[in-house]
Design an enzyme around this catalytic site. Structure first.
Site, short mmCIF file in Angstrom:
data_model
loop_
_atom_site.label_atom_id
_atom_site.label_comp_id
_atom_site.label_asym_id
_atom_site.label_seq_id
_atom_site.Cartn_x
_atom_site.Cartn_y
_atom_site.Cartn_z
N GLN A 37 -5.50 -0.68 9.82
CA GLN A 37 -5.26 -2.06 9.37
C GLN A 37 -5.84 -3.03 10.33
O GLN A 37 -5.61 -2.84 11.45
CB GLN A 37 -4.00 -2.32 9.25
CG GLN A 37 -3.53 -3.41 8.38
CD GLN A 37 -3.79 -3.69 6.95
OE1 GLN A 37 -3.64 -2.52 6.29
NE2 GLN A 37 -4.07 -4.91 6.74
N ASP B 64 -11.60 3.61 3.56
CA ASP B 64 -12.21 2.15 3.50
C ASP B 64 -13.28 2.32 3.47
O ASP B 64 -14.05 1.01 3.03
CB ASP B 64 -11.67 1.53 4.83
CG ASP B 64 -10.31 0.63 4.75
OD1 ASP B 64 -10.15 0.50 3.51
OD2 ASP B 64 -9.70 0.38 5.89
N LYS C 51 0.84 -1.22 0.02
CA LYS C 51 0.07 0.05 0.08
C LYS C 51 0.85 1.30 0.11
O LYS C 51 0.68 2.25 -0.69
CB LYS C 51 -0.77 0.09 1.27
CG LYS C 51 -2.32 0.10 1.06
CD LYS C 51 -3.06 0.02 2.29
CE LYS C 51 -3.27 -0.76 3.12
NZ LYS C 51 -4.25 -1.05 4.12
#
Ligand code: NAP
Length: 294
Positions: free
Chosen positions: A98, A121, A54
């Site tokens: 995460q 997200d 990422k």
């Protein structure tokens, strides 16, 4: 029939290049550099690989990356304090927590603490609700990538019959809402669904987000259907070597399907590319600029 392979790697690379061009334009025209903060708590080996990838792709797109690694023993209050700082930081346009988090931290509390405008997200309850009522602002990356891949085969999904296997909050459910928004007719299936093969067999689009290696067999697939495989499963091959397979038996399904995503190289690369898209959109919105044309 041998299915056309949907090359997620190439499609994602093309999307990242378009994002990078837009980031460059934003910098030149407005002095704006989109920034994303990635927060990782503890050491999960799978997360480490994903976060590294990422960070690399965020930087390659010309964005700023702010990485925060906290110890496994971090208290919930400490994490919430960091999120409050990131929420208030104008250089941070996207915040990514995460998952999974260690047990002492309540995941739902943490997700709800992220500014919905920086929730790249798309997991914040407000963004989940907006998607469910058909006015999405921040769309979860993996389902967004799935729909983009399906649309490389079908310019419009209108009127197509789709089945989504899996009802998780991060993939199956948001994917259903996206497909409804595309005017597909959607069936959602899960572990309690009866006679799953027959349910799938007449669908134009089959999305598998199950987490069961190669569960979907040739007999589940309508001839000519488009199959999008979200699964990432680690298995040991006949040669005793570890390998990654999807939720679809690729060798079987490709003989029946019209188009199919491979694993790896299908949905996976699209997830991070869509994260870049969301960060770019969030940066534009935060600065009162129109949504970028991608
Ligand atoms: P999850 O939260 O475990 O959800 C799995 C879903 O599959 C559940 O709804 C479950 O039903 C259903 N299911 C399980 N066994 C089934 C069966 N035998 N028949 C029918 N349905 C069944 O998983 P997830 O987070 O959605 O992830 C799914 C897969 O996608 C995993 O392999 C994951 O690694 C992968 N993934 C990939 C990406 C990517 O970037 N490519 C991103 C996210 C996830 P119940 O609800 O009834 O339990």
């Amino acid at each position: 029939m041998t299915a056309r392979i949907i090359d997620g790697k190439a499609i994602a690379a093309d999307l990242r290049a378009r994002v990078a061009a837009e980031v460059h334009r934003l910098g030149a025209a407005h002095g704006l550099v989109p920034g994303v903060a990635v927060v990782q708590v503890g050491h999960n080996p799978a997360s480490e690989i994903y976060v590294r990838s990422k960070t690399r792709q965020v930087l390659e797109a010309g964005m700023r990356s702010f990485d925060h690694r906290l110890p496994e023993t971090t208290a919930e209050a400490e994490l919430l304090a960091l999120i409050a700082r990131l929420n208030a930081d104008p250089a941070v346009h996207g915040i990514l927590i995460q998952l999974p988090l260690p047990l002492q931290i309540e995941t739902a509390t943490v997700i709800a603490a992220v500014d919905p405008g920086k929730d790249v997200d798309g997991f914040h309850p407000l963004n989940v609700g907006r998607l469910a009522i058909g006015v999405p602002v921040m769309i979860p990356c993996t389902p967004l990538g799935c729909v983009m891949l399906a649309k490389t085969v079908h310019p419009t999904l209108e009127g197509l019959d789709a089945v989504v296997i899996g009802r998780s909050a991060i993939v199956g459910r948001p994917l259903v809402h996206l497909l409804i928004a595309e005017s597909a007719t959607v069936t959602i299936a899960h572990s309690k669904t009866r006679n799953l093969p027959a349910l799938c067999r007449d669908k134009d689009l089959l999305f598998a987000a199950i987490g069961r290696p190669e569960l979907v067999k040739a007999g589940w697939v309508k001839p000519g259907a488009t199959v999008i495989d979200v699964g990432i499963n680690r298995v040991t091959g006949a040669d005793a070597k570890p390998r990654i397979v999807g939720d679809v038996d690729f060798a079987q399904a490709r003989a029946v399907a019209g188009a199919i995503t491979p694993v790896p190289g299908g949905v996976g690369p699209m997830t991070i590319a869509c994260l870049l898209v969301n960060t770019l959109r969030a940066a534009c919105k935060a600065n009162g600029l129109p949504a970028p044309a991608l």
